[in-house]
Enzyme design. Structure first.
Site, PDB file in Angstrom:
ATOM      1  N   GLN A   1      60.701  54.062  25.589  1.00 36.10           N
ATOM      2  CA  GLN A   1      60.116  54.091  26.722  1.00 36.10           C
ATOM      3  C   GLN A   1      59.230  53.099  27.003  1.00 36.10           C
ATOM      4  O   GLN A   1      58.488  52.104  26.346  1.00 36.10           O
ATOM      5  CB  GLN A   1      59.039  55.314  26.449  1.00 36.10           C
TER       6      GLN A   1
ATOM      7  N   TYR B   1      49.855  55.789  35.056  1.00 35.79           N
ATOM      8  CA  TYR B   1      50.257  54.581  34.437  1.00 35.79           C
ATOM      9  C   TYR B   1      50.528  53.778  35.953  1.00 35.79           C
ATOM     10  O   TYR B   1      50.326  54.131  36.975  1.00 35.79           O
ATOM     11  CB  TYR B   1      51.493  54.452  33.554  1.00 35.79           C
TER      12      TYR B   1
END
Length: 240
Positions: free
Chosen positions: A99, A169
């Site tokens: 990720q 994010y």
């Protein structure tokens, strides 16, 4: 009794998994010095040996400024041999993914080495910290950093990458009107707020080529007033 489809092979783009189970990317805190460790190696090889279709290493920052925690991976050339050792071991059992993301304002100077950046300037109570809005001149280079992180993941032997575009994010901070107050072509309408995401994904897909699987992690609503709601997130998903 028929065999459950869960334990039959499944495809994600060009990648075929031995079964349809995936160890979700969840932060391990096993990377002192922002590099892979023996603890990370033992954890993911054990998961692979346990029969999972693919194990997903979490979450690796595409730049130093994207680090949100201590003991978190930071994608850079000198950690690739360690990651390669890990993927080689995982491949004896199954598939390996990583990720990739940037935390934006969800950090602190002592972690990321600079004043945390975001779509817009402000103050983040989570850290808590002052946040600097990204300059236009920085946006294209940050998008390229996502592509470079994918190239490093390829060099490390990863079969797939997951781009983190959710949960507050950096990409999500551009998408959400709660955190994006820009007056230029990266703010305002949803089309403008998606521009940074599109730029990142263009770089990611170029680097992934035709033989790496690509997935994207998003949320379906921010869960607070003024944030992203389901109808908008469905449009984001459709664009992706």
């Amino acid at each position: 009794m028929d065999k459950s489809i869960l334990f039959t092979p499944g495809k994600i783009g060009p990648l075929t998994l031995r079964n349809r189970t995936i160890r979700a990317a969840a932060f391990e805190s096993m990377c002192p010095g922002n590099a892979p460790s023996e603890q990370l190696f033992n954890y993911h090889t054990s998961v692979a040996a346990g029969g999972i279709g693919m194990t997903n290493i979490a979450y690796a920052a595409v730049t130093q400024s994207g680090l949100s925690f201590e003991r978190q991976l930071w994608m850079r050339p000198d950690i690739i041999p360690g990651l390669r050792k890990l993927t080689d071991a995982i491949h004896k059992e199954g598939a390996a993914a990583i990720q990739l993301g940037h935390c934006g304002n969800m950090s602190h100077k002592r972690i990321c080495g600079c004043t945390p950046i975001s779509a817009s300037s402000g103050f983040n109570l989570y850290s808590p910290t002052i946040v600097r809005g990204m300059r236009q001149s920085e946006i294209a280079s940050m998008a390229r950093a996502y592509g470079e992180a994918v190239r490093l993941a390829r060099e490390a032997g990863m079969d797939a990458v997951e781009i983190h575009a959710g949960h507050g994010y950096l990409i999500s901070q551009f998408l959400s009107p709660y955190t994006n107050h820009r007056k230029d072509e990266y703010g305002g309408s949803l089309e403008n707020r998606m521009r940074f995401m599109r730029m990142c994904m263009e770089e990611v897909m170029k680097a992934a080529g035709s033989d790496m699987a690509v997935t994207v992690k998003t949320n379906m609503r921010d869960g607070f007033k003024g944030g992203l709601e389901i109808d908008v997130c469905l449009e984001v998903a459709h664009t992706l």
